[in-house]
Scaffold this active site. Structure first.
Site, mmCIF file in Angstrom:
data_model
loop_
_atom_site.group_PDB
_atom_site.id
_atom_site.type_symbol
_atom_site.label_atom_id
_atom_site.label_comp_id
_atom_site.label_asym_id
_atom_site.label_seq_id
_atom_site.Cartn_x
_atom_site.Cartn_y
_atom_site.Cartn_z
ATOM 1 N N CYS A 285 -28.700 14.146 -25.925
ATOM 2 C CA CYS A 285 -28.268 13.146 -27.178
ATOM 3 C C CYS A 285 -29.441 13.085 -28.278
ATOM 4 O O CYS A 285 -28.968 13.529 -29.191
ATOM 5 C CB CYS A 285 -27.243 12.569 -27.625
ATOM 6 S SG CYS A 285 -25.772 13.448 -26.812
ATOM 7 N N GLU B 158 -21.642 11.832 -30.133
ATOM 8 C CA GLU B 158 -22.740 11.294 -31.206
ATOM 9 C C GLU B 158 -22.899 13.349 -31.698
ATOM 10 O O GLU B 158 -23.094 13.737 -32.526
ATOM 11 C CB GLU B 158 -23.823 11.511 -30.932
ATOM 12 C CG GLU B 158 -24.200 11.380 -29.546
ATOM 13 C CD GLU B 158 -24.235 10.707 -28.177
ATOM 14 O OE1 GLU B 158 -22.576 11.065 -27.787
ATOM 15 O OE2 GLU B 158 -24.990 9.518 -27.782
ATOM 16 N N GLY C 286 0.842 -6.935 -2.343
ATOM 17 C CA GLY C 286 1.464 -7.305 -1.957
ATOM 18 C C GLY C 286 0.667 -9.157 -2.119
ATOM 19 O O GLY C 286 -0.400 -8.888 -1.918
ATOM 20 N N HIS D 161 -20.579 14.926 -25.809
ATOM 21 C CA HIS D 161 -21.014 13.913 -26.418
ATOM 22 C C HIS D 161 -20.246 13.599 -27.378
ATOM 23 O O HIS D 161 -20.028 13.844 -28.413
ATOM 24 C CB HIS D 161 -22.600 13.138 -25.813
ATOM 25 C CG HIS D 161 -22.293 12.647 -24.920
ATOM 26 N ND1 HIS D 161 -23.765 12.654 -24.229
ATOM 27 C CD2 HIS D 161 -21.427 13.502 -23.067
ATOM 28 C CE1 HIS D 161 -23.849 12.830 -22.356
ATOM 29 N NE2 HIS D 161 -22.717 13.440 -22.223
ATOM 30 N N TRP E 65 13.397 -7.159 -10.457
ATOM 31 C CA TRP E 65 11.831 -7.067 -11.713
ATOM 32 C C TRP E 65 12.061 -9.045 -11.846
ATOM 33 O O TRP E 65 13.011 -9.249 -12.337
ATOM 34 C CB TRP E 65 12.732 -6.518 -12.773
ATOM 35 C CG TRP E 65 13.175 -5.319 -13.110
ATOM 36 C CD1 TRP E 65 13.545 -4.784 -12.758
ATOM 37 C CD2 TRP E 65 11.555 -4.278 -12.660
ATOM 38 N NE1 TRP E 65 13.415 -3.489 -12.834
ATOM 39 C CE2 TRP E 65 12.305 -3.064 -12.437
ATOM 40 C CE3 TRP E 65 10.336 -4.466 -11.465
ATOM 41 C CZ2 TRP E 65 11.380 -1.991 -12.630
ATOM 42 C CZ3 TRP E 65 9.979 -3.207 -11.700
ATOM 43 C CH2 TRP E 65 10.165 -2.228 -11.757
ATOM 44 N N ASN F 116 -3.111 -9.647 -1.358
ATOM 45 C CA ASN F 116 -3.738 -10.281 -2.732
ATOM 46 C C ASN F 116 -4.468 -11.933 -2.356
ATOM 47 O O ASN F 116 -5.741 -11.246 -2.081
ATOM 48 C CB ASN F 116 -2.713 -11.445 -3.917
ATOM 49 C CG ASN F 116 -2.055 -10.193 -4.627
ATOM 50 O OD1 ASN F 116 -2.266 -8.864 -4.334
ATOM 51 N ND2 ASN F 116 -0.365 -10.811 -4.997
HETATM 52 N N1 NAP Z 1 5.687 -9.866 -7.800
HETATM 53 C C1 NAP Z 1 4.467 -8.672 -8.030
HETATM 54 O O1 NAP Z 1 3.602 -8.489 -8.566
HETATM 55 C C2 NAP Z 1 4.607 -7.460 -6.830
HETATM 56 C C3 NAP Z 1 4.108 -7.066 -6.722
HETATM 57 C C4 NAP Z 1 3.540 -5.959 -5.174
HETATM 58 C C5 NAP Z 1 4.591 -7.489 -4.185
HETATM 59 N N2 NAP Z 1 4.991 -8.287 -4.443
HETATM 60 C C6 NAP Z 1 5.940 -8.736 -3.596
HETATM 61 O O2 NAP Z 1 5.825 -8.810 -2.295
HETATM 62 C C7 NAP Z 1 5.873 -8.601 -1.533
HETATM 63 C C8 NAP Z 1 4.400 -7.660 -0.052
HETATM 64 O O3 NAP Z 1 3.898 -9.024 0.694
HETATM 65 P P1 NAP Z 1 3.476 -7.844 2.094
HETATM 66 O O4 NAP Z 1 2.669 -9.768 2.262
HETATM 67 O O5 NAP Z 1 4.897 -8.412 2.630
HETATM 68 O O6 NAP Z 1 2.892 -6.898 1.940
HETATM 69 P P2 NAP Z 1 1.645 -5.994 1.109
HETATM 70 O O7 NAP Z 1 0.614 -7.100 0.934
HETATM 71 O O8 NAP Z 1 2.242 -5.441 0.413
HETATM 72 O O9 NAP Z 1 0.730 -5.543 2.948
HETATM 73 C C9 NAP Z 1 0.359 -6.407 3.661
HETATM 74 C C10 NAP Z 1 0.801 -5.297 4.676
HETATM 75 O O10 NAP Z 1 -0.903 -4.194 4.049
HETATM 76 C C11 NAP Z 1 -1.221 -3.717 5.591
HETATM 77 N N3 NAP Z 1 -2.485 -3.738 5.242
HETATM 78 C C12 NAP Z 1 -3.031 -2.731 6.249
HETATM 79 N N4 NAP Z 1 -4.914 -2.755 5.827
HETATM 80 C C13 NAP Z 1 -4.776 -4.638 5.242
HETATM 81 C C14 NAP Z 1 -5.616 -5.110 4.736
HETATM 82 N N5 NAP Z 1 -7.288 -5.271 4.760
HETATM 83 N N6 NAP Z 1 -5.540 -6.443 4.652
HETATM 84 C C15 NAP Z 1 -4.091 -6.519 4.142
HETATM 85 N N7 NAP Z 1 -2.852 -6.300 4.700
HETATM 86 C C16 NAP Z 1 -3.334 -5.146 5.037
HETATM 87 C C17 NAP Z 1 -1.079 -4.706 6.656
HETATM 88 O O11 NAP Z 1 0.163 -4.035 7.478
HETATM 89 P P3 NAP Z 1 -0.229 -3.152 8.770
HETATM 90 O O12 NAP Z 1 -1.553 -4.710 9.935
HETATM 91 O O13 NAP Z 1 1.113 -2.834 9.603
HETATM 92 O O14 NAP Z 1 -1.662 -2.053 8.289
HETATM 93 C C18 NAP Z 1 0.466 -5.819 6.702
HETATM 94 O O15 NAP Z 1 0.624 -6.140 6.455
HETATM 95 C C19 NAP Z 1 7.430 -8.174 -1.363
HETATM 96 O O16 NAP Z 1 8.259 -8.762 -1.291
HETATM 97 C C20 NAP Z 1 7.197 -7.505 -2.413
HETATM 98 O O17 NAP Z 1 7.944 -8.037 -3.313
HETATM 99 C C21 NAP Z 1 5.458 -8.351 -5.569
#
Ligand code: NAP
Length: 370
Positions: free
Chosen positions: A68, A36, A298, A34, A167, A302
């Site tokens: 400690c 300390e 994505g 640790h 990007w 989110n």
């Molecule tokens: N700018 C940024 O920070 C950023 C970061 C990441 C992505 N992106 C963009 O986001 C887009 C992709 O987004 P997206 O909505 O198509 O895909 P996503 O959110 O990456 O993936 C969604 C897929 O994940 C699977 N999934 C499995 N378990 C899930 C759960 N518990 N909750 C939600 N989804 C689950 C599902 O497919 P199944 O049903 O087949 O399992 C769902 O269709 C792309 O265009 C990428 O470029 C941007």
């Protein structure tokens, strides 16, 4: 960062009777000792009568190392200045109690806010058994995370050996995003992001870390392509650092992925989508000693994260661009919160600047709360 998890970050400084610094130490998991104790060893006999400055309460129980507090008392430390108590409710306050009982002066609370922040992931993990969850995204000013599907790759050739996304933010921001990855034990995306962008999802900060960044993919039906950069990187490195959560494990799809070194686990699905349950995934990650998780999208994931109330904090990067259009990909796609009164409230906001880009960091809930 990256060297203490699943234990807390601790740094210690010992000053002698004249106030001169005679020993310092900082904790790493691999180093076992640790902070300390390292500081005491450096100070030697000059610790007697001195003051220990430390960001976390010294521990009074037998863990991987002896208490400690015993060592501090034996070395003759006269005063302990600590920023905060141990966030582990099972031991909190016991170290201070033992020190005071032995006649050591104890002052608690200086720089407490900074200290609490430093160990917020540990606090969440040790109190709830699940990681601190940060939702991170890079967006245009109008909250879009990508152009319409397929458009990005039509307008730009794949960059960086196979990455097919585009990007949004500048270089400084992207370098910072790697620092953020470095600060986390795991990162999570949906399979949609793999299919759209073919990302690697590694920590490219260049800093050392004890365990590789665990790359977690949500993929109910195992759509993850064998030829994706992610899968191929596991096959090449054999670090065992990709974990896929699915809802039903189709043996024919599972076997070739596992052969390449991908770990696959089935998690009970939730209705109405039949996708693996996010809170159950967090509990599983907690069992794997993951103290911090960064969700990197994505759009679908989110929204799931926000809707299932698992997000502790957000780190949202903005580039001074406007994509507009109803075909672009929004930050969080799905039903959304239907009334302003239900909107997720981001508190304790901090703004960061990265060249032309900026970021908003803030909390949806207190990592130290219930
Ligand atoms: N700018 C940024 O920070 C950023 C970061 C990441 C992505 N992106 C963009 O986001 C887009 C992709 O987004 P997206 O909505 O198509 O895909 P996503 O959110 O990456 O993936 C969604 C897929 O994940 C699977 N999934 C499995 N378990 C899930 C759960 N518990 N909750 C939600 N989804 C689950 C599902 O497919 P199944 O049903 O087949 O399992 C769902 O269709 C792309 O265009 C990428 O470029 C941007």
């Amino acid at each position: 960062m990256g060297l203490a998890s699943p234990n807390p970050y601790v740094g210690a400084v010992i000053a002698d009777t004249s106030g001169e610094v005679v020993g310092t130490g900082s904790y790493t998991y691999a180093g076992v000792k640790h902070a300390e104790i390292l500081a005491l060893e450096a100070a030697g006999a000059r610790a007697r009568g001195g003051t220990l400055y430390i960001n976390l309460e010294p521990h009074a129980h037998q863990g991987r190392t002896p208490p400690c507090t015993d060592a501090l008392i034996a070395a003759g430390i006269r005063r302990v200045v600590a920023a905060m108590p141990d966030p582990n409710p099972k031991v909190s306050g016991r170290g201070f109690e033992q020190l005071r009982a032995a006649g050591v002066q104890v002052a608690v609370g200086s720089l407490e806010e900074q200290a609490r922040r430093l160990n917020e992931a540990f606090a969440r993990y040790i109190r709830h058994g699940t990681p601190l969850v940060t939702l991170k995204a890079a967006m245009t000013l109008d909250g879009q995370i990508a152009p319409p599907p397929g458009e990005a790759s039509r307008h730009s050739a794949p960059t960086e050996n196979g990455f097919t996304g585009s990007w949004i933010t500048g270089e400084l921001t992207r370098a910072h995003a790697h620092e953020l990855r470095h600060q986390h034990d795991a990162i999570l995306v949906g399979v949609g992001t793999i299919l759209a962008d073919n990302p690697l999802l590694t920590d490219r900060s260049g800093r050392p870390r004890r365990r590789p960044l665990l790359r977690v993919i949500l993929d109910s039906r195992l759509r993850l392509p064998l030829e994706s950069r992610l899968v191929q990187s596991v096959a090449a490195d054999r670090k065992n650092d990709v974990l896929v959560f699915c809802a039903s494990a189709d043996e024919q799809k599972k076997a070739p992925l596992e052969e390449l070194g991908i770990r696959i686990e089935t998690i009970p699905a939730v209705e109405p989508d039949g996708r693996p349950d996010l809170p159950a995934i967090l509990r599983r990650l907690g069992q794997l000693e993951i103290t911090s998780l960064m969700i990197e999208g994505g759009a679908t994931v989110n929204w799931t994260a926000l809707a299932s109330d698992v997000v502790d904090k957000v780190f949202l990067y903005y580039a001074p661009k406007i994509l507009a259009g109803s075909g672009s990909i929004p930050f969080a796609a799905g039903a959304g919160f239907l009334h302003m009164s239900q909107a997720a409230q981001v508190k304790h906001i901090e703004l960061h600047r990265f060249g032309e880009d900026f970021a908003v960091e803030g909390y949806l809930r207190d990592p130290y709360g219930e």
